[in-house]
Design a protein around this motif. Structure first.
Motif, PDB file in Angstrom:
ATOM      1  N   ILE A   5     -21.600 -23.570 -34.757  1.00 23.39           N
ATOM      2  CA  ILE A   5     -20.309 -24.141 -35.173  1.00 23.39           C
ATOM      3  C   ILE A   5     -19.520 -24.598 -33.952  1.00 23.39           C
ATOM      4  CG2 ILE A   5     -18.090 -23.641 -36.263  1.00 23.39           C
ATOM      5  CD1 ILE A   5     -19.696 -21.682 -38.078  1.00 23.39           C
ATOM      6  N   LEU A   6     -19.523 -23.787 -32.901  1.00 20.68           N
ATOM      7  CA  LEU A   6     -18.803 -24.143 -31.681  1.00 20.68           C
ATOM      8  C   LEU A   6     -19.309 -25.441 -31.064  1.00 20.68           C
ATOM      9  CD1 LEU A   6     -18.423 -20.729 -29.836  1.00 20.68           C
ATOM     10  CD2 LEU A   6     -16.566 -22.257 -30.523  1.00 20.68           C
ATOM     11  N   SER A   7     -20.594 -25.690 -31.143  1.00 15.90           N
ATOM     12  CA  SER A   7     -21.166 -26.861 -30.479  1.00 15.90           C
ATOM     13  C   SER A   7     -21.268 -28.092 -31.379  1.00 15.90           C
ATOM     14  CB  SER A   7     -22.551 -26.513 -29.921  1.00 15.90           C
ATOM     15  OG  SER A   7     -23.426 -26.202 -30.978  1.00 15.90           O
ATOM     16  N   ALA A   8     -20.885 -27.976 -32.639  1.00 14.22           N
ATOM     17  CA  ALA A   8     -21.036 -29.091 -33.584  1.00 14.22           C
ATOM     18  C   ALA A   8     -20.007 -30.190 -33.336  1.00 14.22           C
ATOM     19  CB  ALA A   8     -20.905 -28.577 -35.016  1.00 14.22           C
ATOM     20  N   ASP A   9     -20.464 -31.448 -33.474  1.00 17.92           N
ATOM     21  CA  ASP A   9     -19.561 -32.601 -33.415  1.00 17.92           C
ATOM     22  C   ASP A   9     -18.884 -32.811 -34.761  1.00 17.92           C
ATOM     23  OD1 ASP A   9     -20.257 -33.200 -30.801  1.00 17.92           O
ATOM     24  OD2 ASP A   9     -21.939 -34.443 -31.434  1.00 17.92           O
ATOM     25  N   ARG A  10     -19.595 -32.465 -35.819  1.00 12.79           N
ATOM     26  CA  ARG A  10     -19.061 -32.531 -37.186  1.00 12.79           C
ATOM     27  C   ARG A  10     -19.824 -31.507 -38.008  1.00 12.79           C
ATOM     28  NH1 ARG A  10     -22.636 -36.467 -40.240  1.00 12.79           N
ATOM     29  NH2 ARG A  10     -21.161 -36.537 -41.907  1.00 12.79           N
ATOM     30  N   ILE A  11     -19.226 -31.079 -39.100  1.00 13.66           N
ATOM     31  CA  ILE A  11     -19.815 -30.024 -39.921  1.00 13.66           C
ATOM     32  C   ILE A  11     -19.835 -30.480 -41.374  1.00 13.66           C
ATOM     33  CG2 ILE A  11     -19.555 -27.642 -40.725  1.00 13.66           C
ATOM     34  CD1 ILE A  11     -18.122 -27.202 -37.915  1.00 13.66           C
ATOM     35  N   VAL A  12     -21.008 -30.382 -41.985  1.00 14.94           N
ATOM     36  CA  VAL A  12     -21.165 -30.720 -43.398  1.00 14.94           C
ATOM     37  C   VAL A  12     -21.567 -29.442 -44.113  1.00 14.94           C
ATOM     38  CG1 VAL A  12     -22.378 -32.130 -45.089  1.00 14.94           C
ATOM     39  CG2 VAL A  12     -21.885 -33.072 -42.820  1.00 14.94           C
ATOM     40  N   ILE A  13     -20.770 -29.043 -45.077  1.00 14.71           N
ATOM     41  CA  ILE A  13     -21.055 -27.835 -45.859  1.00 14.71           C
ATOM     42  C   ILE A  13     -21.898 -28.251 -47.057  1.00 14.71           C
ATOM     43  CG2 ILE A  13     -20.070 -25.950 -47.204  1.00 14.71           C
ATOM     44  CD1 ILE A  13     -17.530 -26.248 -45.441  1.00 14.71           C
ATOM     45  N   ALA A  14     -23.158 -27.820 -47.048  1.00 14.77           N
ATOM     46  CA  ALA A  14     -24.080 -28.175 -48.125  1.00 14.77           C
ATOM     47  C   ALA A  14     -23.952 -27.179 -49.276  1.00 14.77           C
ATOM     48  CB  ALA A  14     -25.515 -28.184 -47.597  1.00 14.77           C
ATOM     49  N   LYS A  15     -24.403 -27.598 -50.431  1.00  9.59           N
ATOM     50  CA  LYS A  15     -24.408 -26.775 -51.644  1.00  9.59           C
ATOM     51  C   LYS A  15     -23.010 -26.264 -51.992  1.00  9.59           C
ATOM     52  CE  LYS A  15     -29.146 -25.235 -50.855  1.00  9.59           C
ATOM     53  NZ  LYS A  15     -29.898 -26.171 -51.580  1.00  9.59           N
ATOM     54  N   SER A  16     -22.020 -27.072 -51.706  1.00  8.17           N
ATOM     55  CA  SER A  16     -20.632 -26.667 -51.947  1.00  8.17           C
ATOM     56  C   SER A  16     -20.336 -26.487 -53.427  1.00  8.17           C
ATOM     57  CB  SER A  16     -19.670 -27.680 -51.325  1.00  8.17           C
ATOM     58  OG  SER A  16     -19.889 -28.968 -51.865  1.00  8.17           O
ATOM     59  N   GLU A  17     -21.130 -27.109 -54.287  1.00  9.10           N
ATOM     60  CA  GLU A  17     -20.924 -26.966 -55.730  1.00  9.10           C
ATOM     61  C   GLU A  17     -21.216 -25.549 -56.215  1.00  9.10           C
ATOM     62  OE1 GLU A  17     -25.251 -27.854 -55.224  1.00  9.10           O
ATOM     63  OE2 GLU A  17     -23.439 -28.626 -54.311  1.00  9.10           O
ATOM     64  N   GLU A  18     -21.887 -24.751 -55.389  1.00  9.07           N
ATOM     65  CA  GLU A  18     -22.242 -23.387 -55.780  1.00  9.07           C
ATOM     66  C   GLU A  18     -21.168 -22.369 -55.408  1.00  9.07           C
ATOM     67  OE1 GLU A  18     -26.137 -22.494 -54.267  1.00  9.07           O
ATOM     68  OE2 GLU A  18     -26.998 -24.299 -55.147  1.00  9.07           O
ATOM     69  N   VAL A  19     -20.085 -22.826 -54.792  1.00 11.20           N
ATOM     70  CA  VAL A  19     -19.046 -21.922 -54.302  1.00 11.20           C
ATOM     71  C   VAL A  19     -17.732 -22.240 -55.008  1.00 11.20           C
ATOM     72  CG1 VAL A  19     -17.837 -21.140 -52.230  1.00 11.20           C
ATOM     73  CG2 VAL A  19     -20.198 -21.888 -52.060  1.00 11.20           C
ATOM     74  N   SER A  20     -17.050 -21.208 -55.464  1.00  9.87           N
ATOM     75  CA  SER A  20     -15.750 -21.435 -56.102  1.00  9.87           C
ATOM     76  C   SER A  20     -14.702 -21.782 -55.036  1.00  9.87           C
ATOM     77  CB  SER A  20     -15.329 -20.216 -56.924  1.00  9.87           C
ATOM     78  OG  SER A  20     -15.216 -19.081 -56.093  1.00  9.87           O
ATOM     79  N   GLU A  21     -13.529 -22.223 -55.497  1.00  6.20           N
ATOM     80  CA  GLU A  21     -12.500 -22.742 -54.590  1.00  6.20           C
ATOM     81  C   GLU A  21     -12.051 -21.753 -53.522  1.00  6.20           C
ATOM     82  OE1 GLU A  21      -9.158 -24.283 -56.766  1.00  6.20           O
ATOM     83  OE2 GLU A  21      -9.961 -26.316 -56.654  1.00  6.20           O
ATOM     84  N   GLN A  22     -11.793 -20.486 -53.896  1.00  2.91           N
ATOM     85  CA  GLN A  22     -11.244 -19.554 -52.911  1.00  2.91           C
ATOM     86  C   GLN A  22     -12.229 -19.245 -51.784  1.00  2.91           C
ATOM     87  OE1 GLN A  22      -7.831 -18.512 -52.979  1.00  2.91           O
ATOM     88  NE2 GLN A  22      -8.569 -18.366 -50.882  1.00  2.91           N
ATOM     89  N   PRO A  23     -13.486 -18.897 -52.091  1.00  2.00           N
ATOM     90  CA  PRO A  23     -14.434 -18.695 -50.978  1.00  2.00           C
ATOM     91  C   PRO A  23     -14.647 -19.973 -50.153  1.00  2.00           C
ATOM     92  CG  PRO A  23     -15.306 -17.714 -52.982  1.00  2.00           C
ATOM     93  CD  PRO A  23     -14.081 -18.500 -53.364  1.00  2.00           C
ATOM     94  N   LEU A  24     -14.591 -21.148 -50.800  1.00  2.00           N
ATOM     95  CA  LEU A  24     -14.726 -22.403 -50.061  1.00  2.00           C
ATOM     96  C   LEU A  24     -13.535 -22.589 -49.124  1.00  2.00           C
ATOM     97  CD1 LEU A  24     -16.402 -24.941 -49.588  1.00  2.00           C
ATOM     98  CD2 LEU A  24     -15.150 -26.029 -51.464  1.00  2.00           C
ATOM     99  N   SER A  25     -12.349 -22.254 -49.575  1.00  2.00           N
ATOM    100  CA  SER A  25     -11.160 -22.330 -48.729  1.00  2.00           C
ATOM    101  C   SER A  25     -11.304 -21.395 -47.530  1.00  2.00           C
ATOM    102  CB  SER A  25      -9.915 -21.963 -49.541  1.00  2.00           C
ATOM    103  OG  SER A  25      -8.795 -21.907 -48.692  1.00  2.00           O
TER     104      SER A  25
END
Length: 179
Positions: A16-36
Motif C-alpha cells: 500500500i505504501l509503494s502503490a501509485d494507485r489502489i483498486v479495491i477488487a470484489k468490492s461488491e462483497e463488502v457492505s458499506e461500513q467495512p468498505l468505509s
C-alpha cells in the motif's frame, strides 16, 4: 481479507505504501461500513494514492460512504523473506488437469508465502487465464479468440522465497510420478 493481512503480513502495508494507485477488487462483497473502514485505512497509510473500486473487472470511483468506525492497525514492520517473482515455464507436454492438481497442492502447502499466481495456460480448449491470491484460486477463464494472442508459456508466481529451480523440480517430480 485485508484486515487480517494487515495484522499478519508486513508486505501488505509495504504494498500500500509503494502503490501509485489502489483498486479495491470484489468490492461488491463488502457492505458499506467495512468498505468505509477499508478505504479510510488505506488512505491513512498512503494518502497520495487515488483509490477506486472494481466490481467484476469494471473500475468505478469510490461512492460516498458513512464515516469510518475503525481504522485497521498493524504493528508489523517489513520483516521476513524478501518477495520474489518467478516466471515458471510450463512444458508443452503438461496437461491442464495435471497442472491444476500440482498448482492446487502447491497453494495448499505454500499458500501463506505465495502472494499471487497469474498466467495463461495453453490447452486444447484454448488459452486459459489462471489467477490466485494467496490460497484462493479464481475460477479459470477460457479466453476469447480476440485475446488468444497470448503467447507466453509461463506462469508467474510472486511470493516469499520463491525459487524457480525448486518449483521446476517439484513440477517435474509430480509429472514423473503421474505417468
Amino acid at each position: 481479507h485485508f484486515q487480517v493481512a494487515l495484522k499478519t503480513d508486513a508486505l501488505c502495508r509495504q504494498q500500500i505504501l509503494s502503490a501509485d494507485r489502489i483498486v479495491i477488487a470484489k468490492s461488491e462483497e463488502v457492505s458499506e461500513q467495512p468498505l468505509s473502514n477499508l478505504v479510510s485505512t488505506i488512505s491513512k497509510i498512503n494518502p497520495a494514492a487515488p483509490i477506486s473500486l472494481s466490481t467484476f473487472g469494471v473500475e468505478s470511483p469510490v461512492p460516498k460512504l458513512p464515516a469510518p468506525t475503525e481504522i485497521y492497525e498493524t504493528t508489523l514492520v517489513n520483516e521476513g523473506a524478501p518477495t520474489t517473482v518467478v516466471s515458471l515455464p510450463i512444458p508443452k507436454e503438461v496437461g491442464w488437469v495435471e497442472f491444476t492438481v500440482w498448482l492446487s497442492a502447491l497453494l495448499h502447502a505454500r499458500g501463506d508465502t505465495i502472494l499471487r499466481v497469474k498466467g495463461v495456460l495453453h490447452t486444447d480448449e484454448g488459452p486459459i487465464l489462471l489467477q490466485s491470491v494467496r490460497k484462493v484460486m479464481q475460477q479459470p477463464e477460457i479466453l476469447p479468440a480476440v485475446k488468444s494472442s497470448f503467447t507466453s508459456k509461463d506462469i508467474v508466481l510472486i511470493g516469499e522465497g520463491m525459487n524457480q529451480e525448486a518449483l521446476l523440480a517439484s513440477l517435474s517430480s509430480f509429472f514423473g510420478e503421474q505417468r
